[in-house]
Design a protein around this motif. Structure first.
Motif, PDB file in Angstrom:
ATOM      1  N   THR A  29       0.835  -1.206   0.000  1.00  0.00           N
ATOM      2  CA  THR A  29       0.000   0.000   0.000  1.00  0.00           C
ATOM      3  C   THR A  29       0.866   1.251   0.000  1.00  0.00           C
ATOM      4  O   THR A  29       0.675   2.155  -0.825  1.00  0.00           O
ATOM      5  CB  THR A  29      -0.932   0.003   1.242  1.00  0.00           C
ATOM      6  OG1 THR A  29      -1.629  -1.242   1.290  1.00  0.00           O
ATOM      7  CG2 THR A  29      -1.923   1.129   1.203  1.00  0.00           C
ATOM      8  N   GLU A  48       9.910   2.659   6.484  1.00  0.00           N
ATOM      9  CA  GLU A  48       9.420   1.323   6.830  1.00  0.00           C
ATOM     10  C   GLU A  48      10.212   0.847   8.044  1.00  0.00           C
ATOM     11  O   GLU A  48      11.437   0.849   8.024  1.00  0.00           O
ATOM     12  CB  GLU A  48       9.610   0.379   5.639  1.00  0.00           C
ATOM     13  CG  GLU A  48       9.536  -1.108   5.962  1.00  0.00           C
ATOM     14  CD  GLU A  48       8.254  -1.520   6.671  1.00  0.00           C
ATOM     15  OE1 GLU A  48       7.174  -1.248   6.145  1.00  0.00           O
ATOM     16  OE2 GLU A  48       8.352  -2.113   7.772  1.00  0.00           O
ATOM     17  N   GLN A  50      10.491  -2.156   9.429  1.00  0.00           N
ATOM     18  CA  GLN A  50      11.178  -3.452   9.277  1.00  0.00           C
ATOM     19  C   GLN A  50      11.827  -3.421   7.894  1.00  0.00           C
ATOM     20  O   GLN A  50      12.232  -2.382   7.415  1.00  0.00           O
ATOM     21  CB  GLN A  50      10.180  -4.590   9.373  1.00  0.00           C
ATOM     22  CG  GLN A  50       9.238  -4.527  10.574  1.00  0.00           C
ATOM     23  CD  GLN A  50       8.264  -5.688  10.581  1.00  0.00           C
ATOM     24  OE1 GLN A  50       8.583  -6.762  11.058  1.00  0.00           O
ATOM     25  NE2 GLN A  50       7.083  -5.480  10.033  1.00  0.00           N
ATOM     26  N   THR A  56       2.461  -7.604   6.166  1.00  0.00           N
ATOM     27  CA  THR A  56       1.540  -8.520   5.482  1.00  0.00           C
ATOM     28  C   THR A  56       1.940  -8.756   4.030  1.00  0.00           C
ATOM     29  O   THR A  56       1.629  -9.805   3.461  1.00  0.00           O
ATOM     30  CB  THR A  56       0.114  -7.930   5.534  1.00  0.00           C
ATOM     31  OG1 THR A  56      -0.172  -7.609   6.890  1.00  0.00           O
ATOM     32  CG2 THR A  56      -0.917  -8.910   5.052  1.00  0.00           C
ATOM     33  N   SER A  57       2.647  -7.806   3.432  1.00  0.00           N
ATOM     34  CA  SER A  57       2.857  -7.866   1.983  1.00  0.00           C
ATOM     35  C   SER A  57       3.865  -8.908   1.511  1.00  0.00           C
ATOM     36  O   SER A  57       4.191  -8.950   0.327  1.00  0.00           O
ATOM     37  CB  SER A  57       3.215  -6.480   1.451  1.00  0.00           C
ATOM     38  OG  SER A  57       2.156  -5.593   1.679  1.00  0.00           O
ATOM     39  N   LEU A  63      -1.972 -14.005  -4.692  1.00  0.00           N
ATOM     40  CA  LEU A  63      -2.846 -13.991  -5.862  1.00  0.00           C
ATOM     41  C   LEU A  63      -3.291 -12.571  -6.145  1.00  0.00           C
ATOM     42  O   LEU A  63      -3.623 -11.817  -5.221  1.00  0.00           O
ATOM     43  CB  LEU A  63      -4.089 -14.838  -5.608  1.00  0.00           C
ATOM     44  CG  LEU A  63      -3.896 -16.343  -5.567  1.00  0.00           C
ATOM     45  CD1 LEU A  63      -5.203 -17.023  -5.172  1.00  0.00           C
ATOM     46  CD2 LEU A  63      -3.408 -16.883  -6.908  1.00  0.00           C
ATOM     47  N   THR A 374      -4.296  -6.864  -4.413  1.00  0.00           N
ATOM     48  CA  THR A 374      -4.770  -6.693  -5.786  1.00  0.00           C
ATOM     49  C   THR A 374      -5.155  -5.249  -6.096  1.00  0.00           C
ATOM     50  O   THR A 374      -4.919  -4.765  -7.192  1.00  0.00           O
ATOM     51  CB  THR A 374      -5.994  -7.608  -6.019  1.00  0.00           C
ATOM     52  OG1 THR A 374      -5.631  -8.923  -5.618  1.00  0.00           O
ATOM     53  CG2 THR A 374      -6.434  -7.606  -7.462  1.00  0.00           C
TER      54      THR A 374
HETATM   55  C1  LIG Z   1      -3.059 -14.719   4.854  1.00  0.00           C
HETATM   56  C2  LIG Z   1      -3.331 -13.589   3.912  1.00  0.00           C
HETATM   57  C3  LIG Z   1      -3.601 -13.866   2.584  1.00  0.00           C
HETATM   58  C4  LIG Z   1      -3.844 -12.818   1.690  1.00  0.00           C
HETATM   59  N1  LIG Z   1      -3.997 -13.105   0.376  1.00  0.00           N
HETATM   60  C5  LIG Z   1      -4.193 -12.122  -0.511  1.00  0.00           C
HETATM   61  C6  LIG Z   1      -4.235 -12.412  -1.895  1.00  0.00           C
HETATM   62  O1  LIG Z   1      -4.025 -13.539  -2.336  1.00  0.00           O
HETATM   63  N2  LIG Z   1      -4.492 -11.390  -2.729  1.00  0.00           N
HETATM   64  C7  LIG Z   1      -4.697 -10.122  -2.297  1.00  0.00           C
HETATM   65  O2  LIG Z   1      -4.965  -9.263  -3.122  1.00  0.00           O
HETATM   66  N3  LIG Z   1      -4.594  -9.801  -0.977  1.00  0.00           N
HETATM   67  C8  LIG Z   1      -4.330 -10.773  -0.080  1.00  0.00           C
HETATM   68  N4  LIG Z   1      -4.183 -10.473   1.239  1.00  0.00           N
HETATM   69  C9  LIG Z   1      -4.265  -9.082   1.677  1.00  0.00           C
HETATM   70  C10 LIG Z   1      -2.950  -8.345   1.403  1.00  0.00           C
HETATM   71  O3  LIG Z   1      -1.836  -9.150   1.691  1.00  0.00           O
HETATM   72  C11 LIG Z   1      -2.878  -7.078   2.233  1.00  0.00           C
HETATM   73  O4  LIG Z   1      -4.048  -6.330   2.000  1.00  0.00           O
HETATM   74  C12 LIG Z   1      -1.686  -6.208   1.895  1.00  0.00           C
HETATM   75  O5  LIG Z   1      -0.486  -6.930   1.840  1.00  0.00           O
HETATM   76  C13 LIG Z   1      -1.569  -5.111   2.943  1.00  0.00           C
HETATM   77  O6  LIG Z   1      -0.491  -4.305   2.606  1.00  0.00           O
HETATM   78  P1  LIG Z   1      -0.141  -3.036   3.486  1.00  0.00           P
HETATM   79  O7  LIG Z   1       0.973  -2.342   2.810  1.00  0.00           O
HETATM   80  O8  LIG Z   1      -1.376  -2.265   3.748  1.00  0.00           O
HETATM   81  O9  LIG Z   1       0.304  -3.640   4.884  1.00  0.00           O
HETATM   82  P2  LIG Z   1       1.736  -4.251   5.261  1.00  0.00           P
HETATM   83  O10 LIG Z   1       2.280  -5.063   4.167  1.00  0.00           O
HETATM   84  O11 LIG Z   1       1.605  -4.902   6.574  1.00  0.00           O
HETATM   85  O12 LIG Z   1       2.640  -2.976   5.366  1.00  0.00           O
HETATM   86  C14 LIG Z   1       2.555  -2.064   6.445  1.00  0.00           C
HETATM   87  C15 LIG Z   1       3.971  -1.762   6.870  1.00  0.00           C
HETATM   88  O13 LIG Z   1       3.980  -0.661   7.788  1.00  0.00           O
HETATM   89  C16 LIG Z   1       5.126  -0.825   8.599  1.00  0.00           C
HETATM   90  N5  LIG Z   1       4.975   0.034   9.774  1.00  0.00           N
HETATM   91  C17 LIG Z   1       4.074  -0.111  10.777  1.00  0.00           C
HETATM   92  N6  LIG Z   1       4.256   0.862  11.701  1.00  0.00           N
HETATM   93  C18 LIG Z   1       5.277   1.646  11.265  1.00  0.00           C
HETATM   94  C19 LIG Z   1       5.940   2.796  11.797  1.00  0.00           C
HETATM   95  N7  LIG Z   1       5.570   3.344  12.951  1.00  0.00           N
HETATM   96  N8  LIG Z   1       6.974   3.322  11.085  1.00  0.00           N
HETATM   97  C20 LIG Z   1       7.369   2.769   9.905  1.00  0.00           C
HETATM   98  N9  LIG Z   1       6.779   1.659   9.382  1.00  0.00           N
HETATM   99  C21 LIG Z   1       5.741   1.119  10.044  1.00  0.00           C
HETATM  100  C22 LIG Z   1       5.119  -2.309   8.904  1.00  0.00           C
HETATM  101  O14 LIG Z   1       6.378  -2.778   9.304  1.00  0.00           O
HETATM  102  C23 LIG Z   1       4.637  -2.913   7.589  1.00  0.00           C
HETATM  103  O15 LIG Z   1       5.695  -3.417   6.793  1.00  0.00           O
HETATM  104  C24 LIG Z   1      -3.889 -11.486   2.158  1.00  0.00           C
HETATM  105  C25 LIG Z   1      -3.610 -11.212   3.497  1.00  0.00           C
HETATM  106  C26 LIG Z   1      -3.305 -12.251   4.356  1.00  0.00           C
HETATM  107  C27 LIG Z   1      -2.947 -11.962   5.767  1.00  0.00           C
END
Ligand SMILES: Cc1cc2nc3c(=O)[nH]c(=O)nc-3n(C[C@H](O)[C@H](O)[C@H](O)COP(=O)(O)OP(=O)(O)OC[C@H]3O[C@@H](n4cnc5c(N)ncnc54)[C@H](O)[C@@H]3O)c2cc1C
Length: 543
Positions: A29, A48, A50, A56-57, A63, A374
């Protein structure tokens, strides 16, 4: 600028400049937002805490899908939007996303019957704007079994066959960030936003701590976006204000099994014994099964596949593929992640909507919550539209990411990829690599393959590593911000999940090589102990 060796310079820049946008979170995201904003002309800093994609990503089902399950829940808008986004993600990065035919078998007494499946998939095709040659076909029981002989035969009424896309979530995030960095965004991993700075009641910056060397700096920005996934509530707390909404975390686990024990030919979307829908997906020499869906209250950074999760997934696999008799010992690796869902009172994890929302606090902090891998590009577009709307007087360009290849995705059309790989396979020997190594590198890195070839050629073999492996490691450090061995072994190469033999065989040598390249900072999470922990953890065994 996306090299671990340039971190000091990047931090210096980050501390001495007022950015248009500060993005907190380097998952898909945040990566999408950074790319969208920088390509509209905004100056962008992303932090970031970590490694990139370590939240989660890197832990999804991998998929890019329109979400047939949302059709079941009548969430037509999500089906339509994510359905259309699939093709865009594929076209912009065909080296990390590929079409995958999915088989949905239906059984006597199951969730979907032949009519429901046929009608559902037709609506799905229409909503998602699926092209003719990719539209669903309906199969007889015999045709279904021909596609996947491992399937349970008892009660099988037939199957629906349709196209989804398979990706590597961590690499998709990285290729997005690499493109953002190429366009001028400053993206720093291992840098945590620890607290916010407010001026006149408005959010004006953040205090950032570098987890690798402990240094602290202040970053100022006109607009701050909280894209912290499962941590968005924690980041909102730092702003001191909230709204009446909050996240509900749901854990999902997957298991990986070698094809010698689980010779799955075909991706399957099936009803588990409890009626929940699961995936079984072939990937190279492995196949994986997922996912669970249970509420999670712990620290999102510590989420692991438990023995109970693994048992549940093995039971589901055993139920739909009864002849395989999969056992605990067949599970080579496992991973788990938490879905950052927006809380809905009284709903089970599987029932909660996966839709995304943007929240704006009184101080001006923008939070993007919920959503899916996605839809990441569209979510980013909505967030940056919001920023553009509130920047009166400034003229930002329109969103351009729909037709913007990600790093490594510079192909006129995805159909050019096989020819490209063939060409690079032939060129590999010029760099002292085998044809097979050339093929793998070209398929994995797309149009960045030349850079990996050059690193491999310059480094040659040594330290117990092949030239190709040294090339990959050097590329990950110099052009993908890998800072510690796990960054390479888990999120840059994917070996720890999908080639655990290789991770075991070369992990220690890779760690030693990175330490030599990066000095003591790479020792953090790089020692033998850490590798042992990662390898144990990946097999889902809790210590
Ligand atoms: C089991 C599972 C299966 C899934 N399968 C699918 C799929 O097949 N297809 C699909 O479209 N979606 C799927 N999803 C959903 C998708 O993975 C998530 O919606 C997406 O990865 C979320 O991304 P994000 O960037 O919002 O969150 P994240 O990837 O969690 O990124 C947020 C980041 O913020 C960082 N952060 C937090 N606090 C701070 C701070 N204070 N300072 C700096 N950094 C910070 C964290 O370390 C983290 O890396 C799935 C989810 C799960 C759990």
């Amino acid at each position: 600028m996306f090299s671990t060796l340039l971190r000091p310079k990047m931090k210096q820049h980050a501390a001495g400049f007022r950015f248009d946008v500060l993005v907190i979170g380097g998952g898909v995201t945040g990566a999408g937002i950074a790319l969208d904003a920088v390509t509209r002309g905004m100056s962008v800093l992303l932090v970031e805490m970590q490694d990139f994609a370590e939240g989660t990503s890197s832990r999804s089902t991998k998929l890019i899908h329109g979400g047939l399950r949302y059709l079941k829940q009548m969430e037509l808008k999500i089906v339509a939007e994510t359905g259309r986004e699939r093709k865009i993600v594929y076209e912009n990065a065909p080296h990390v996303t590929e079409p995958e035919r999915m088989l949905l078998p239906f059984y006597k007494g199951g969730t979907f019957g032949p009519l429901m499946t046929s009608a559902g998939l037709t609506v799905y095709d229409l909503l998602a704007g699926v092209e003719k040659d990719e539209r669903r076909t309906m199969l007889s029981p015999e045709e279904t079994l021909e596609l996947e002989p491992l399937l349970k035969q008892d009660g099988l009424l037939g199957g629906g066959n349709y196209v989804e896309y398979r990706t590597d979530d961590a690499r998709l995030t990285l290729e997005t960030l690499k493109k953002a960095a190429e366009k001028g965004a400053v993206c720093l991993n291992y840098c945590k936003a620890e607290r916010f700075v407010h001026e006149g009641g408005k959010i004006a910056g953040a205090v950032i701590r570098d987890g690798l060397d402990g240094t602290v700096f202040r970053a100022d920005a006109e607009h701050i976006v909280n894209a912290a996934g499962p941590w968005v509530d924690e980041v909102r707390k730092m702003d001191g204000k909230g709204n009446n909404k909050h996240l509900k975390l749901s854990k999902g686990a997957h298991i990986v099994i070698d094809k010698s024990r689980f010779p799955l030919r075909q991706a399957i979307y099936f009803d588990g014994p409890d009626g929940r829908m699961l995936f079984a997906i072939p990937r190279g020499r492995k196949a994986y099964v997922g996912t669970t869906d249970t509420f999670y209250e712990g620290n999102p950074a510590d989420v692991k596949a438990s023995e109970e999760d693994i048992r549940y997934l093995l039971e589901a696999a055993d139920w739909i593929f009864p002849g395989t008799r999969l056992q605990r010992g067949d599970v080579e690796s496992a991973w788990a992640g938490v879905r950052p869902l927006i809380h809905q009172e009284g709903k089970d994890p599987s029932e909660i909507s996966r839709k995304d929302e943007i929240w704006e606090s009184d101080s001006g902090l923008l939070t993007i919550a919920g959503g899916k891998l996605t839809g990441y590009r569209k979510m980013a577009e909505h967030v940056v539209d919001r920023i553009a709307d509130r920047s009166s007087g400034e003229k930002w360009g329109p969103c351009v990411t729909k037709h913007l290849p990600l790093s490594g995705g510079d192909f006129a059309s995805p159909v050019d990829l096989p020819n490209f790989i063939e060409g690079k396979t032939n060129e590999a020997e010029l760099y002292g690599l085998s044809r097979e190594e050339g093929r793998e590198i070209a398929a994995f890195y797309g149009t960045n393959a030349d850079a990996v070839f050059k690193f491999a050629h310059a480094a040659g073999a040594g330290d117990g590593l092949s030239a190709a492996d040294r090339g990959r490691i050097l590329y990950s450090v110099h052009q993908e911000m890998a800072a510690v061995p796990a960054d390479f072994l888990v999120r840059r190469s994917g070996w720890l999940f999908f080639d655990v033999e290789k991770a075991r065989a070369v992990g220690p040598q890779a760690a030693a090589y990175m330490k030599r390249l990066l000095g003591p900072s790479a020792e953090r999470r790089g020692g033998k102990e850490e590798l042992r922990r990662l390898l144990g953890e990946t097999a889902g065994r809790e210590r």
